[in-house]
Write a protein that holds these residues in place. Structure first.
Motif, short mmCIF file in Angstrom:
data_model
loop_
_atom_site.label_atom_id
_atom_site.label_comp_id
_atom_site.label_asym_id
_atom_site.label_seq_id
_atom_site.Cartn_x
_atom_site.Cartn_y
_atom_site.Cartn_z
N PHE A 185 0.83 -1.18 0.00
CA PHE A 185 0.00 0.00 0.00
C PHE A 185 0.87 1.24 0.00
O PHE A 185 2.06 1.20 0.31
CB PHE A 185 -0.98 0.02 1.18
CG PHE A 185 -0.39 0.42 2.50
CD1 PHE A 185 -0.31 1.76 2.86
CD2 PHE A 185 0.09 -0.52 3.37
CE1 PHE A 185 0.24 2.14 4.07
CE2 PHE A 185 0.65 -0.15 4.59
CZ PHE A 185 0.72 1.18 4.93
N TYR A 186 0.26 2.36 -0.36
CA TYR A 186 0.94 3.64 -0.43
C TYR A 186 0.01 4.72 0.11
O TYR A 186 -1.13 4.83 -0.33
CB TYR A 186 1.34 3.95 -1.87
CG TYR A 186 1.86 5.35 -2.11
CD1 TYR A 186 3.00 5.80 -1.46
CD2 TYR A 186 1.21 6.21 -2.97
CE1 TYR A 186 3.47 7.08 -1.67
CE2 TYR A 186 1.69 7.49 -3.19
CZ TYR A 186 2.82 7.91 -2.54
OH TYR A 186 3.29 9.18 -2.74
N ASP A 187 0.50 5.49 1.08
CA ASP A 187 -0.25 6.60 1.65
C ASP A 187 0.45 7.89 1.25
O ASP A 187 1.50 8.23 1.81
CB ASP A 187 -0.33 6.48 3.17
CG ASP A 187 -1.22 7.53 3.81
OD1 ASP A 187 -1.66 8.46 3.10
OD2 ASP A 187 -1.48 7.42 5.02
N PRO A 188 -0.09 8.64 0.26
CA PRO A 188 0.61 9.84 -0.20
C PRO A 188 0.60 10.98 0.80
O PRO A 188 1.46 11.85 0.76
CB PRO A 188 -0.15 10.22 -1.47
CG PRO A 188 -1.49 9.60 -1.33
CD PRO A 188 -1.30 8.37 -0.50
N ILE A 189 -0.35 10.99 1.73
CA ILE A 189 -0.42 12.08 2.70
C ILE A 189 0.67 11.92 3.76
O ILE A 189 1.38 12.87 4.07
CB ILE A 189 -1.83 12.13 3.33
CG1 ILE A 189 -2.83 12.49 2.23
CG2 ILE A 189 -1.88 13.15 4.47
CD1 ILE A 189 -4.27 12.39 2.64
N LYS A 190 0.82 10.71 4.28
CA LYS A 190 1.89 10.45 5.26
C LYS A 190 3.19 10.05 4.58
O LYS A 190 4.21 9.90 5.24
CB LYS A 190 1.46 9.33 6.21
CG LYS A 190 0.30 9.69 7.10
CD LYS A 190 -0.01 8.54 8.02
CE LYS A 190 -1.20 8.84 8.90
NZ LYS A 190 -1.55 7.69 9.74
N ASN A 191 3.14 9.84 3.28
CA ASN A 191 4.29 9.40 2.49
C ASN A 191 4.86 8.08 3.02
O ASN A 191 6.06 7.91 3.15
CB ASN A 191 5.37 10.48 2.42
CG ASN A 191 6.26 10.29 1.23
OD1 ASN A 191 5.92 9.58 0.30
ND2 ASN A 191 7.41 10.92 1.25
N GLN A 192 3.95 7.15 3.33
CA GLN A 192 4.33 5.83 3.82
C GLN A 192 4.11 4.80 2.72
O GLN A 192 3.16 4.90 1.94
CB GLN A 192 3.49 5.41 5.01
CG GLN A 192 3.82 6.10 6.29
CD GLN A 192 2.95 5.58 7.42
OE1 GLN A 192 1.78 5.29 7.22
NE2 GLN A 192 3.53 5.44 8.59
N THR A 193 4.98 3.82 2.69
CA THR A 193 4.85 2.73 1.73
C THR A 193 5.12 1.41 2.44
O THR A 193 6.05 1.32 3.24
CB THR A 193 5.85 2.88 0.58
OG1 THR A 193 5.66 4.15 -0.01
CG2 THR A 193 5.65 1.83 -0.47
N TYR A 194 4.31 0.40 2.15
CA TYR A 194 4.58 -0.94 2.61
C TYR A 194 4.54 -1.85 1.39
O TYR A 194 3.60 -1.78 0.59
CB TYR A 194 3.53 -1.42 3.62
CG TYR A 194 3.63 -2.90 3.88
CD1 TYR A 194 4.65 -3.42 4.67
CD2 TYR A 194 2.76 -3.79 3.29
CE1 TYR A 194 4.76 -4.77 4.88
CE2 TYR A 194 2.86 -5.15 3.49
CZ TYR A 194 3.87 -5.63 4.29
OH TYR A 194 3.99 -6.98 4.48
N SER A 195 5.55 -2.66 1.24
CA SER A 195 5.62 -3.58 0.11
C SER A 195 5.86 -4.99 0.60
O SER A 195 6.76 -5.22 1.41
CB SER A 195 6.75 -3.19 -0.85
OG SER A 195 6.54 -1.91 -1.34
N ASN A 196 5.09 -5.92 0.10
CA ASN A 196 5.30 -7.33 0.36
C ASN A 196 6.25 -7.84 -0.73
O ASN A 196 5.82 -8.21 -1.82
CB ASN A 196 3.96 -8.07 0.33
CG ASN A 196 4.09 -9.53 0.68
OD1 ASN A 196 5.19 -10.05 0.83
ND2 ASN A 196 2.96 -10.19 0.81
N VAL A 197 7.53 -7.81 -0.43
CA VAL A 197 8.56 -8.09 -1.44
C VAL A 197 8.42 -9.48 -2.06
O VAL A 197 8.50 -9.61 -3.28
CB VAL A 197 9.97 -7.86 -0.85
CG1 VAL A 197 11.03 -8.20 -1.87
CG2 VAL A 197 10.10 -6.41 -0.40
N PRO A 198 8.20 -10.56 -1.27
CA PRO A 198 8.05 -11.86 -1.93
C PRO A 198 6.87 -11.91 -2.90
O PRO A 198 6.97 -12.51 -3.96
CB PRO A 198 7.83 -12.83 -0.76
CG PRO A 198 8.44 -12.15 0.42
CD PRO A 198 8.24 -10.69 0.19
#
Length: 79
Positions: A38-51
């Protein structure tokens, strides 16, 4: 063909985007094959499930330009 692209979630004026693997013929809110982050442009946070991202990339999925730019800031590389 499968692409890694953004799917809009959240409420009005407070968008959060899921990074999903989806068929190119589907619309933005269409049925996805898998959620990979997911990506939150307001908080500029990103989480990626690399596998999960690597799983789809090995099977020929192409990231869109925005997903590619988001991932360059993170730890995922598409080479």
């Amino acid at each position: 063909m499968v692409k890694l692209r953004l799917k809009r979630c959240g409420r009005k004026q407070r968008a959060i985007y899921r990074i999903v693997a989806i068929d190119v013929r589907s619309r933005r809110e269409g049925r996805d094959l898998g959620k990979v982050g997911f990506y939150d442009p307001i908080k500029n946070q990103t989480y990626s499930n690399v596998p999960a991202i690597l799983y789809f990339l090995e099977r020929g999925a192409q990231p869109t330009g925005i997903v590619h730019d988001i991932s360059k800031k993170g730890i995922v590389s598409y080479s």
